[in-house]
Design an enzyme around this catalytic site. Structure first.
Site, PDB file in Angstrom:
ATOM      1  N   HIS B  79      30.685  54.132  47.794  1.00 16.15           N
ATOM      2  CA  HIS B  79      30.320  53.167  46.757  1.00 16.15           C
ATOM      3  C   HIS B  79      31.532  52.310  46.402  1.00 16.15           C
ATOM      4  N   ASP B 108      39.174  20.649  54.971  1.00 16.14           N
ATOM      5  CA  ASP B 108      38.814  22.012  55.358  1.00 16.14           C
ATOM      6  C   ASP B 108      39.981  22.920  55.026  1.00 16.14           C
ATOM      7  N   TRP B 144      37.842  56.952  46.871  1.00 21.34           N
ATOM      8  CA  TRP B 144      38.313  55.739  47.552  1.00 21.34           C
ATOM      9  C   TRP B 144      39.828  55.720  47.689  1.00 21.34           C
ATOM     10  N   SER B 170      41.968  41.192  58.014  1.00 22.19           N
ATOM     11  CA  SER B 170      41.097  40.115  57.542  1.00 22.19           C
ATOM     12  C   SER B 170      41.622  39.513  56.238  1.00 22.19           C
ATOM     13  N   SER B 171      41.964  40.383  55.288  1.00 17.32           N
ATOM     14  CA  SER B 171      42.424  39.857  53.997  1.00 17.32           C
ATOM     15  C   SER B 171      43.729  39.101  54.136  1.00 17.32           C
ATOM     16  N   HIS B 254      47.390  49.069  42.403  1.00 21.97           N
ATOM     17  CA  HIS B 254      47.356  48.336  41.152  1.00 21.97           C
ATOM     18  C   HIS B 254      47.303  46.830  41.352  1.00 21.97           C
ATOM     19  N   GLU B 256      46.033  45.467  43.681  1.00 23.02           N
ATOM     20  CA  GLU B 256      44.666  45.278  44.170  1.00 23.02           C
ATOM     21  C   GLU B 256      43.683  45.030  43.028  1.00 23.02           C
ATOM     22  N   TYR B 258      44.270  43.665  40.261  1.00 24.31           N
ATOM     23  CA  TYR B 258      44.462  42.301  39.774  1.00 24.31           C
ATOM     24  C   TYR B 258      44.011  41.279  40.789  1.00 24.31           C
ATOM     25  N   SER B 269      38.201  30.027  33.613  1.00 23.30           N
ATOM     26  CA  SER B 269      38.945  28.861  33.127  1.00 23.30           C
ATOM     27  C   SER B 269      38.364  27.551  33.631  1.00 23.30           C
ATOM     28  N   HIS B 303      51.022  54.280  36.619  1.00 24.53           N
ATOM     29  CA  HIS B 303      50.152  54.632  35.492  1.00 24.53           C
ATOM     30  C   HIS B 303      48.876  55.316  35.979  1.00 24.53           C
ATOM     31  N   HIS B 304      48.633  55.292  37.281  1.00 25.01           N
ATOM     32  CA  HIS B 304      47.519  56.067  37.813  1.00 25.01           C
ATOM     33  C   HIS B 304      47.922  57.505  38.091  1.00 25.01           C
ATOM     34  N   THR B 329      47.731  38.885  29.326  1.00 22.89           N
ATOM     35  CA  THR B 329      46.267  38.904  29.362  1.00 22.89           C
ATOM     36  C   THR B 329      45.713  38.446  28.021  1.00 22.89           C
ATOM     37  N   LYS B 332      45.609  34.788  27.807  1.00 21.95           N
ATOM     38  CA  LYS B 332      44.442  34.200  28.464  1.00 21.95           C
ATOM     39  C   LYS B 332      43.222  34.248  27.535  1.00 21.95           C
ATOM     40  N   ARG B 451      35.438  62.951  36.189  1.00 24.21           N
ATOM     41  CA  ARG B 451      34.758  62.065  37.131  1.00 24.21           C
ATOM     42  C   ARG B 451      34.592  62.779  38.466  1.00 24.21           C
TER      43      ARG B 451
HETATM   44  C1  HEA Z   1      33.939  46.439  42.157  1.00 23.95           C
HETATM   45  C2  HEA Z   1      33.528  47.446  42.015  1.00 23.95           C
HETATM   46  C3  HEA Z   1      32.379  48.226  41.499  1.00 23.95           C
HETATM   47  C4  HEA Z   1      31.107  47.840  41.121  1.00 23.95           C
HETATM   48  C5  HEA Z   1      30.506  46.460  41.137  1.00 23.95           C
HETATM   49  C6  HEA Z   1      30.455  49.034  40.698  1.00 23.95           C
HETATM   50  C7  HEA Z   1      29.141  49.076  40.234  1.00 23.95           C
HETATM   51  C8  HEA Z   1      28.507  50.224  39.773  1.00 23.95           C
HETATM   52  N1  HEA Z   1      29.044  51.479  39.709  1.00 23.95           N
HETATM   53 FE1  HEA Z   1      30.884  52.026  40.391  1.00 23.95          FE
HETATM   54  N2  HEA Z   1      32.719  52.587  41.045  1.00 23.95           N
HETATM   55  C9  HEA Z   1      33.706  51.759  41.481  1.00 23.95           C
HETATM   56  C10 HEA Z   1      33.618  50.382  41.598  1.00 23.95           C
HETATM   57  C11 HEA Z   1      32.477  49.636  41.308  1.00 23.95           C
HETATM   58  N3  HEA Z   1      31.313  50.113  40.814  1.00 23.95           N
HETATM   59  C12 HEA Z   1      34.889  52.502  41.816  1.00 23.95           C
HETATM   60  C13 HEA Z   1      36.218  51.941  42.318  1.00 23.95           C
HETATM   61  C14 HEA Z   1      34.589  53.840  41.571  1.00 23.95           C
HETATM   62  C15 HEA Z   1      35.504  55.051  41.740  1.00 23.95           C
HETATM   63  C16 HEA Z   1      35.188  55.779  42.995  1.00 23.95           C
HETATM   64  C17 HEA Z   1      35.986  57.009  43.163  1.00 23.95           C
HETATM   65  O1  HEA Z   1      36.006  57.847  42.255  1.00 23.95           O
HETATM   66  O2  HEA Z   1      36.599  57.160  44.231  1.00 23.95           O
HETATM   67  C18 HEA Z   1      33.223  53.855  41.073  1.00 23.95           C
HETATM   68  C19 HEA Z   1      32.565  55.011  40.668  1.00 23.95           C
HETATM   69  C20 HEA Z   1      31.329  55.024  40.018  1.00 23.95           C
HETATM   70  C21 HEA Z   1      30.797  56.145  39.354  1.00 23.95           C
HETATM   71  C22 HEA Z   1      31.473  57.496  39.191  1.00 23.95           C
HETATM   72  C23 HEA Z   1      31.151  58.356  40.339  1.00 23.95           C
HETATM   73  C24 HEA Z   1      31.887  59.645  40.257  1.00 23.95           C
HETATM   74  O3  HEA Z   1      32.935  59.722  39.620  1.00 23.95           O
HETATM   75  O4  HEA Z   1      31.385  60.582  40.866  1.00 23.95           O
HETATM   76  C25 HEA Z   1      29.566  55.784  38.867  1.00 23.95           C
HETATM   77  C26 HEA Z   1      28.662  56.650  38.110  1.00 23.95           C
HETATM   78  O5  HEA Z   1      27.915  56.235  37.337  1.00 23.95           O
HETATM   79  C27 HEA Z   1      29.374  54.406  39.226  1.00 23.95           C
HETATM   80  C28 HEA Z   1      28.239  53.645  38.914  1.00 23.95           C
HETATM   81  C29 HEA Z   1      28.108  52.292  39.177  1.00 23.95           C
HETATM   82  C30 HEA Z   1      26.919  51.550  38.888  1.00 23.95           C
HETATM   83  C31 HEA Z   1      25.643  52.109  38.323  1.00 23.95           C
HETATM   84  C32 HEA Z   1      27.170  50.255  39.257  1.00 23.95           C
HETATM   85  C33 HEA Z   1      26.238  49.082  39.125  1.00 23.95           C
HETATM   86  O6  HEA Z   1      26.883  48.007  38.513  1.00 23.95           O
HETATM   87  C34 HEA Z   1      25.654  48.676  40.445  1.00 23.95           C
HETATM   88  C35 HEA Z   1      24.543  47.677  40.278  1.00 23.95           C
HETATM   89  C36 HEA Z   1      24.042  47.126  41.550  1.00 23.95           C
HETATM   90  C37 HEA Z   1      22.947  47.524  42.201  1.00 23.95           C
HETATM   91  C38 HEA Z   1      22.147  48.662  41.738  1.00 23.95           C
HETATM   92  C39 HEA Z   1      22.579  46.932  43.500  1.00 23.95           C
HETATM   93  C40 HEA Z   1      21.504  45.946  43.463  1.00 23.95           C
HETATM   94  C41 HEA Z   1      20.099  46.434  43.325  1.00 23.95           C
HETATM   95  C42 HEA Z   1      19.376  47.136  44.195  1.00 23.95           C
HETATM   96  C43 HEA Z   1      19.918  47.841  45.372  1.00 23.95           C
HETATM   97  C44 HEA Z   1      17.950  47.215  43.975  1.00 23.95           C
HETATM   98  C45 HEA Z   1      17.396  48.570  43.906  1.00 23.95           C
HETATM   99  C46 HEA Z   1      17.668  49.246  42.638  1.00 23.95           C
HETATM  100  C47 HEA Z   1      16.734  49.603  41.731  1.00 23.95           C
HETATM  101  C48 HEA Z   1      15.338  49.142  41.775  1.00 23.95           C
HETATM  102  C49 HEA Z   1      17.105  50.476  40.577  1.00 23.95           C
HETATM  103  N4  HEA Z   1      30.461  53.968  39.926  1.00 23.95           N
HETATM  104  C1  HEA Z   2      39.764  44.399  37.688  1.00 18.72           C
HETATM  105  C2  HEA Z   2      40.252  45.519  37.602  1.00 18.72           C
HETATM  106  C3  HEA Z   2      41.139  46.082  36.543  1.00 18.72           C
HETATM  107  C4  HEA Z   2      41.820  45.456  35.516  1.00 18.72           C
HETATM  108  C5  HEA Z   2      41.896  43.997  35.171  1.00 18.72           C
HETATM  109  C6  HEA Z   2      42.509  46.515  34.825  1.00 18.72           C
HETATM  110  C7  HEA Z   2      43.319  46.289  33.723  1.00 18.72           C
HETATM  111  C8  HEA Z   2      44.095  47.260  33.120  1.00 18.72           C
HETATM  112  N1  HEA Z   2      44.110  48.591  33.413  1.00 18.72           N
HETATM  113 FE1  HEA Z   2      42.932  49.511  34.789  1.00 18.72          FE
HETATM  114  N2  HEA Z   2      41.970  50.392  36.328  1.00 18.72           N
HETATM  115  C9  HEA Z   2      41.159  49.787  37.234  1.00 18.72           C
HETATM  116  C10 HEA Z   2      40.865  48.438  37.299  1.00 18.72           C
HETATM  117  C11 HEA Z   2      41.410  47.494  36.442  1.00 18.72           C
HETATM  118  N3  HEA Z   2      42.233  47.726  35.396  1.00 18.72           N
HETATM  119  C12 HEA Z   2      40.604  50.743  38.149  1.00 18.72           C
HETATM  120  C13 HEA Z   2      39.663  50.459  39.299  1.00 18.72           C
HETATM  121  C14 HEA Z   2      41.117  51.982  37.774  1.00 18.72           C
HETATM  122  C15 HEA Z   2      40.809  53.358  38.339  1.00 18.72           C
HETATM  123  C16 HEA Z   2      41.238  53.575  39.730  1.00 18.72           C
HETATM  124  C17 HEA Z   2      40.823  54.938  40.194  1.00 18.72           C
HETATM  125  O1  HEA Z   2      41.459  55.913  39.752  1.00 18.72           O
HETATM  126  O2  HEA Z   2      39.844  55.052  40.952  1.00 18.72           O
HETATM  127  C18 HEA Z   2      41.987  51.719  36.627  1.00 18.72           C
HETATM  128  C19 HEA Z   2      42.703  52.712  35.985  1.00 18.72           C
HETATM  129  C20 HEA Z   2      43.647  52.460  35.014  1.00 18.72           C
HETATM  130  C21 HEA Z   2      44.585  53.431  34.552  1.00 18.72           C
HETATM  131  C22 HEA Z   2      44.719  54.874  35.055  1.00 18.72           C
HETATM  132  C23 HEA Z   2      43.806  55.755  34.329  1.00 18.72           C
HETATM  133  C24 HEA Z   2      43.815  57.138  34.861  1.00 18.72           C
HETATM  134  O3  HEA Z   2      43.382  57.330  36.004  1.00 18.72           O
HETATM  135  O4  HEA Z   2      44.254  58.032  34.138  1.00 18.72           O
HETATM  136  C25 HEA Z   2      45.346  52.815  33.594  1.00 18.72           C
HETATM  137  C26 HEA Z   2      46.447  53.475  32.845  1.00 18.72           C
HETATM  138  O5  HEA Z   2      47.287  52.883  32.348  1.00 18.72           O
HETATM  139  C27 HEA Z   2      44.874  51.454  33.477  1.00 18.72           C
HETATM  140  C28 HEA Z   2      45.404  50.504  32.616  1.00 18.72           C
HETATM  141  C29 HEA Z   2      45.035  49.162  32.616  1.00 18.72           C
HETATM  142  C30 HEA Z   2      45.636  48.174  31.737  1.00 18.72           C
HETATM  143  C31 HEA Z   2      46.671  48.417  30.696  1.00 18.72           C
HETATM  144  C32 HEA Z   2      45.045  46.980  32.078  1.00 18.72           C
HETATM  145  C33 HEA Z   2      45.387  45.640  31.466  1.00 18.72           C
HETATM  146  O6  HEA Z   2      45.532  44.663  32.445  1.00 18.72           O
HETATM  147  C34 HEA Z   2      44.375  45.206  30.457  1.00 18.72           C
HETATM  148  C35 HEA Z   2      44.887  44.062  29.621  1.00 18.72           C
HETATM  149  C36 HEA Z   2      43.858  43.453  28.721  1.00 18.72           C
HETATM  150  C37 HEA Z   2      43.742  43.631  27.393  1.00 18.72           C
HETATM  151  C38 HEA Z   2      44.632  44.560  26.642  1.00 18.72           C
HETATM  152  C39 HEA Z   2      42.657  42.945  26.621  1.00 18.72           C
HETATM  153  C40 HEA Z   2      42.965  41.546  26.169  1.00 18.72           C
HETATM  154  C41 HEA Z   2      44.180  41.427  25.340  1.00 18.72           C
HETATM  155  C42 HEA Z   2      44.220  41.007  24.059  1.00 18.72           C
HETATM  156  C43 HEA Z   2      43.009  40.586  23.312  1.00 18.72           C
HETATM  157  C44 HEA Z   2      45.556  40.909  23.435  1.00 18.72           C
HETATM  158  C45 HEA Z   2      45.880  41.832  22.323  1.00 18.72           C
HETATM  159  C46 HEA Z   2      45.710  43.254  22.658  1.00 18.72           C
HETATM  160  C47 HEA Z   2      46.530  44.260  22.327  1.00 18.72           C
HETATM  161  C48 HEA Z   2      47.886  44.078  21.777  1.00 18.72           C
HETATM  162  C49 HEA Z   2      46.051  45.656  22.506  1.00 18.72           C
HETATM  163  N4  HEA Z   2      43.841  51.271  34.361  1.00 18.72           N
HETATM  164 CU   LIG Z   3      46.384  50.119  37.633  1.00 18.96          CU
END
Ligand code: HEA
Ligand code: HEA
Ligand SMILES: [Cu+2]
Ligand code: CUA
Lengths: 313, 538, 295
Positions: B79, B108, B144, B170-171, B254, B256, B258, B269, B303-304, B329, B332, B451
């Site tokens: 997923h 292009d 993942w 590719s990327s 990380h 990634e 962003y 924007s 931080h992860h 952030t 923004k 999780r």
């Molecule tokens: C960009 C990334 C992205 C997106 C878009 C999503 C989208 C969704 N994610 Fe995802 N998710 C991750 C990134 C993302 N996730 C990541 C990184 C993890 C961590 C994995 C890990 O632990 O290694 C994770 C893990 C994760 C978990 C935790 C699993 C676990 O820890 O065991 C769950 C559980 O609820 C979840 C749920 C969902 C759901 C319900 C959506 C929904 O938003 C999805 C909605 C979209 C659809 C459903 C598809 C379109 C519709 C159909 C196919 C039609 C048929 C459906 C019906 C008629 C019902 N995700």
């Molecule tokens: C698009 C993806 C995205 C983005 C933008 C962010 C944004 C941020 N993430 Fe997140 N993060 C993930 C995707 C993302 N993360 C994913 C996928 C994981 C799990 C990976 C995995 O384990 O599978 C993760 C996990 C993750 C962890 C690890 C958790 C754990 O496993 O224990 C942490 C810990 O620090 C963290 C921190 C943050 C912080 C501080 C930001 C900051 O950038 C957020 C900044 C924004 C704001 C704070 C809000 C706006 C600000 C204001 C309004 C200003 C005033 C606010 C204050 C002074 C509070 N993230």
């Molecule tokens: Cu991070």
């Protein structure tokens, strides 16, 4: 700053921040539980208060930002005849909203740092337990207690049979029926719990025998990865006798969801008696395994990694 | 040979070629390749979404319902891999492909054939990766993040590693192309500080991609050699350390995340000023904030790993660095709010998604900030609190921005207007159900649900059921999106004007709708009034 | 379109990209299958891998041939040239980051993981509870970890073949630069000589490297299995060697193209790209020489 000082400032700040919901003490999760549990170790207050404070801070900022957005969406609609203004810049406000978050963050960082240093300090512990993760069970070895080394007290701890039967695919059994007393213990109970004394600073040295696991009892306030070939250490001192439940928190293969942790905290006297019993048992080898009660934890014969234990100096 | 002669095999001057294979498989046209990327991303979104639906179905109530635990782990892993590398990233690349040349006045992409290769690697990479699900040992099941030693236990590792290599290639090629396009193909007069914020965000994102995808390639290569060639990078017995993998992975991982949000910032924007009919507030600050976030993203990776047992100093350093990201952030977010302040807003579907983005992404950012506090993260880490955090930033962040962008530029792509009514139905259902889906996961995490588990204690039953229901409805809602897209592309009778939106500014709105197969073959003469940010003087 | 059209060039459609995608897929699919092959496997994966590799080589040949033809026919204007240059520069940057991952691993292992296993600082408990008889060291004694994976081994002394190889690569960088200057001055004979010399030096380097590997395996018992020392040693030098191989092949191709008169003094991006690549490979080697062999 002493850890007492940190706790006081946390408590004060928390009250100020009006973040007191969910303050019921849980030894295990409850239905509809909304907030983090306070925990039962002195240090576990730190994450709890940090959680509440940071949540409160975010809530306030959220209300301000989203409030402004909603006002804008209401006032500046074209359908209400709003005409767009031309400005697109204002150095003054930009400086302000860069500075204010910095100030907030400094405060949060200060609190978090103080809490962290007290966590890392395992000096002065009165007891050492070695925890080893295996796919999919835990092993506990008692290393020392009150300055005296403990010999050959150690056992495996794995999911209890009732949960294990119920969790099989198509078992037809009801998870809600898995109980100890009136506590629902589905997937949160083990055959042999870890038994420790109350009010004792216990150092946990944590490692693994195969893949990475993570030892997590929320009541301690922390989790720490169990990494093969590496030792991690942290401490806890449980404040009240009772049964504390937790789970493996790092994906470790197919039964990652099925390796719970149970810590039974006893009064010092009860613990001493329990420990003496264990030592006696290991002195008289191959004792028949006692029935799996949570009090008497048998020295299980599945202690495959005895060699591992023997190897340590 | 004279220049004129080369015109002959420069064959596609006027209109698209007729043959299907010619047009789609041999393309050098940024719009066609952009379309390919977008269609591919949408397909992958549905595949990844189906996996999520299975996950939510298994978690609907306590007790194992549908599958063996090992299969559940495969679903979780796949997923995430499919959503991240198959849906979100390709969608952004597709949007970049379509819009960047239009926005900077280029005919292009700079390297059109490489562009085609970047795309065509992807379907094969995913074929390779998804095929493991049907192999005897099953697909990857270590999450993942592919942490060793667990990931080394799976026989599908080699396939996954090679698939990741392909995606990386590719990327990287895609990113090189985007940088070269932006730096080298801008029409005369399109100065760097007049570029749309979307273009800026992609320029910086492309840099991040080139910097970190090779690092991921290196990390998974070490996994491969550890498993198959007897190296010891991650084996303490041989002097290595499993934690080393995590450092390398998150050095990629990380930035990634962003990579998945900066182009979204760019999109928002663009959209907000259009429907606010007011120029973006603090253009330069916006650009600078993106750059700062990108810079900081390189020094926060651990931080992860707060719970792996890092030395105290490292925990503190990474905590501070992570917290700092809230500042740019915040800039923004505040600037978007300032943009709508004193404006004249209308709420077409793109704007609705953009506003939902600002609010819900901020909520995700807040939980991110909470996660950054090390002692608190000791409790949050690897629980559903983290799952809630990253779905807020990824689904209501990245994905909502992609959906917003699709509505925003769809009329330009197809020449037709989409159905505003069904767009709004899609929006309201999405925004409601996504919160029902992910908000309760905060509570689950705080209460102690880890999780990546297929089954849980009955205390977690209520919120899981709510979350699953939200999930099913959110998933079903996305079927409406498909309907709107197909209707707009093939059936809509309502023709789009060139400018499409009253407040739209920028070069992409000066070409006809639908954008002809070739645009800006002659560099456009640019007037500052045509640009979205033609009068930046602050 | 006439005049203004000169500003932009969009290349014609081409089937090479999709061919490339197919052969890349074939290669890795074969490789993955081969890695997982059961003992009794009929070599299916291996066959697929070979087909894939042949396909990749053919693809490169075909694709580059068409690009060279277009270049020779004068289709590429200045802007295309700049795009190519940017492409190559950023590609090299990505390669730098790829090596960065392995250098990063090396630094981490030498500065943290090995000392920790030996009980320094953060590793006190690890040492005390698990590896109390391990005395951390890098290289021959301890570089293969507390379990002495792969048995005892000796290391390759820096001041023998590696030093020689350093000198060889450094001089090859000089020769390629001389060739470049000659190209700009239009001295074809001189280009051929110095470029040829560069190719030979590259080949010589590879030859010595191969020698070193044989010696490591046969005499020193230094193998890929020699704990992390072996892992970092062979992966770093191995990936570098692979890049030298690639660079040498590219230089040889460029030599042939010079022979055929493909370049003139203002139009020789192909030459320069390969020269940059060669310098990059050289710099990586200096890093290797420093951190793998000397320190
Ligand atoms: C960009 C990334 C992205 C997106 C878009 C999503 C989208 C969704 N994610 Fe995802 N998710 C991750 C990134 C993302 N996730 C990541 C990184 C993890 C961590 C994995 C890990 O632990 O290694 C994770 C893990 C994760 C978990 C935790 C699993 C676990 O820890 O065991 C769950 C559980 O609820 C979840 C749920 C969902 C759901 C319900 C959506 C929904 O938003 C999805 C909605 C979209 C659809 C459903 C598809 C379109 C519709 C159909 C196919 C039609 C048929 C459906 C019906 C008629 C019902 N995700
Ligand atoms: C698009 C993806 C995205 C983005 C933008 C962010 C944004 C941020 N993430 Fe997140 N993060 C993930 C995707 C993302 N993360 C994913 C996928 C994981 C799990 C990976 C995995 O384990 O599978 C993760 C996990 C993750 C962890 C690890 C958790 C754990 O496993 O224990 C942490 C810990 O620090 C963290 C921190 C943050 C912080 C501080 C930001 C900051 O950038 C957020 C900044 C924004 C704001 C704070 C809000 C706006 C600000 C204001 C309004 C200003 C005033 C606010 C204050 C002074 C509070 N993230
Ligand atoms: Cu991070
Ligand atoms: Cu052990 Cu998860």
């Amino acid at each position: 700053m002493t850890s007492g000082g940190i706790r006081r400032s946390f408590t004060a700040a928390a009250t100020l921040a009006l973040a007191s919901f969910g303050s019921v003490v849980h030894a295990a999760p409850g239905p509809w539980q909304l907030n983090m549990q306070r925990g039962e170790s002195t240090w576990s207050q730190v994450p709890y208060h940090l959680n509440n404070i940071s949540l409160a801070v975010c809530t306030v900022i959220g209300i301000l930002v989203f409030g402004a957005m909603f006002i804008a969406m209401f006032r500046f609609r074209k359908s209400r005849g709003a005409v767009a203004e031309k400005w697109s810049h204002n150095t003054m406000v930009e400086v302000v909203w860069t500075t204010i978050p910095v100030v907030i963050l400094v405060v949060l960082a200060y609190l978090a740092t103080g809490g962290l240093t007290s966590w890392a300090d395992t000096t002065g512990s009165q007891m050492t337990v070695k925890v080893t993760g295996y796919q999919w069970k835990w092993r506990y070895d008692y290393v020392d207690y009150q300055g005296k080394p403990i010999d050959k007290v150690g056992f495996m701890s794995k999911l209890d049979t009732q949960s294990d039967r119920t969790r099989q695919l198509g078992s037809g059994m009801d998870p809600f029926a898995v109980k100890v007393g009136d506590e629902s213990t589905y997937l949160l109970n083990v055959d042999n719990p870890l038994v420790v004394p109350v009010d004792t600073k216990i150092r946990f040295v944590i490692t693994s025998g195969d893949v990475i696991h993570s030892w997590w009892v929320p009541a301690t306030g922390w989790k720490l990865d169990a990494i093969p070939g590496i030792i991690n250490a942290a401490w806890a001192n449980f404040q009240t006798p009772g049964t504390y439940r937790g789970q493996c928190a790092e994906l470790c293969g197919q039964d990652h969801g099925f390796m719970p942790i149970v810590v039974v905290v006893k009064s010092k006297a009860d613990f001493a008696a329990w420990l003496a019993g264990q030592q006696a048992k290991s002195a008289a080898p191959a004792a028949a395994p006692a029935a799996a009660s949570s009090a008497a934890a048998p020295q299980t014969s599945q202690a495959a990694p005895v060699a591992d234990t023997a190897k340590q100096g | 040979m004279s220049y004129a002669a080369t015109h002959d095999h420069h064959d596609d001057h006027h209109g698209a070629p007729k043959g299907f294979f010619q047009r789609w498989c041999m393309s050098t046209n940024h719009k066609d390749i952009g379309t390919l990327y977008l269609v591919f991303a949408l397909t992958m979104f549905f595949i990844g979404g189906s996996f999520a639906m299975l996950i939510r179905a298994e978690l609907f109530k306590p007790g194992m319902q549908l599958m063996q635990p090992y299969f559940f782990n495969q679903l979780t892993t796949m997923h995430a891999l499919v959503m991240i590398f198959g849906a979100i990233m390709p969608a952004f690349v597709g949007l970049g492909n379509w819009m960047i040349p239009l926005m900077v006045g280029a005919p292009d992409m700079a390297l059109p054939r490489m562009n085609n290769l970047s795309f065509w690697i992807l379907p094969f990479a995913f074929l390779l990766m998804l095929s493991t699900l049907f192999m005897p040992g099953g697909g990857p099941a270590g999450g993942w993040t592919l942490y060793p030693p667990l990931s080394l236990q799976s026989d599908s590792l080699a396939y996954v590693v090679f698939a990741v290599h392909l995606m990386g290639i590719s990327s990287i090629m895609g990113a090189i192309n985007i940088i070269a396009t932006i730096l080298n193909m801008r029409a005369p007069g399109m100065e760097l500080l007049k570029m749309p914020v979307f273009v800026w965000s992609w320029l910086i994102t492309a840099f991040l991609l080139i910097a970190v995808m090779p690092v991921l390639a290196g990390a998974v290569t070490m996994l491969l050699t550890d498993k198959y060639f007897g190296t010891n990078f991650f084996n303490p017995g041989g002097g290595g350390d499993p934690v080393l993998y995590q450092h390398i992975f998150w050095f990629f991982g990380h930035p990634e995340v962003y990579i998945m949000i900066l182009p979204a910032f760019g999109i928002i924007s663009e959209i907000v000023p259009t429907f606010a009919r007011k120029p973006i507030f603090g253009y330069k600050a916006m650009v600078f904030a993106i750059a700062s976030i990108a810079f900081l993203s390189f020094i926060v990776w651990a931080h992860h790993m707060f719970a792996v047992g890092l030395p105290l100093g490292a925990e503190i350093f990474f905590m501070y660095a992570t917290m700092l990201i809230a500042v740019p952030t915040g800039v923004k977010v505040f600037n978007w709010v300032a943009t709508i302040w004193g404006s004249s807003m209308t709420f077409e579907t793109p704007m609705l998604f953009a506003i939902a983005f600002i609010i819900l992404f901020t909520i995700g950012g807040f939980s991110g900030l909470m996660l950054a506090l090390v002692p608190a993260d000791f409790q949050y880490h690897d629980t559903y609190f983290v799952v809630a955090h990253f779905h807020y930033v990824l689904v209501t962040g990245a994905l909502f921005a992609i959906i917003a962008a699709s509505y925003y530029w769809l009329p330009k792509w197809t020449g037709n207007m989409y159905s505003e009514f069904w767009g709004k139905v899609h929006f309201w259902n999405s925004v409601i159900w996504v919160n029902v889906l992910f908000f309760p996961q905060h509570f689950l995490g705080l209460a102690g649900m880890p999780r990546r588990i297929p089954d849980y204690n009955v205390a977690f039953a209520n919120f899981n059921m709510i979350s699953s229901i939200g999930g099913f409805l959110f998933g079903a809602t996305q079927l409406i999106f498909i309907g709107v897209l197909i209707h707009c592309a093939f059936f809509s009778k309502k023709k789009a004007t060139d400018r499409v939106w009253e407040g739209a500014r920028g070069l992409e709105w000066t070409v006809p709708s639908p954008a002809p197969h070739h645009t800006f073959e002659v560099p456009p003469v640019i007037h500052d009034d045509e640009l979205a940010h033609g009068h930046v003087n602050d | 379109m006439g005049q203004q059209h000169d500003a932009y060039f969009v290349p014609a459609k081409s089937y090479w990209p999709i061919v490339a995608a197919v052969v890349m897929f074939t290669t890795v699919f074969g490789a993955a299958h081969w890695l997982n092959a059961e003992p009794g496997d009929a070599g299916f994966g291996k066959t697929v891998l070979i087909v894939g590799v042949v396909g990749v080589l053919g693809m490169f040949f075909g694709w580059f041939r068409s690009v060279i033809n277009e270049s020779l026919s004068g289709s590429y204007n200045h802007q295309v040239d700049v795009s190519f240059r940017m492409g190559m520069m950023w590609f090299i940057f990505s390669e730098v980051m790829f090596f960065g991952a392995f250098f990063g691993a090396l630094f981490y292992i030498r500065m943290f993981s090995v000392p920790w296993l030996g009980g320094t600082g953060h590793g006190t408990l690890t040492h005390q509870f698990l590896w109390s008889d391990y005395a951390a060291a890098w290289g021959a004694n301890g570089g293969n970890g507390p379990e002495r994976v792969g048995g005892s081994f000796s290391t390759v002394p820096a001041w023998g073949l590696p030093l020689l190889n350093t000198l060889i690569l450094l001089s090859s960088s000089v020769t390629v630069t001389i060739a470049h200057h000659a190209l700009r001055a239009g001295h074809r004979g001189k280009i051929l000589v110095f470029l040829g010399l560069t190719v030979l030096l590259g080949a010589l380097f590879l030859n010595f490297q191969a020698h070193e590997y044989v010696e490591a395996y046969k005499e020193l018992n230094l193998t890929l299995h020699s704990g992390v020392y072996g892992s970092t040693f062979f992966l770093l030098t191995g990936f570098h060697g692979l890049h030298v191989t690639l660079g040498t092949i590219m230089l040889a191709v460029i030599w042939l193209r010079v022979l055929k008169g493909h370049f003139n003094k203002d139009h020789h991006f192909g030459f320069e790209a390969v020269a940059w690549y060669w310098h990059f490979v050289d710099v990586v080697w200096l890093g290797l020489f420093m951190f793998v062999y000397i320190l």
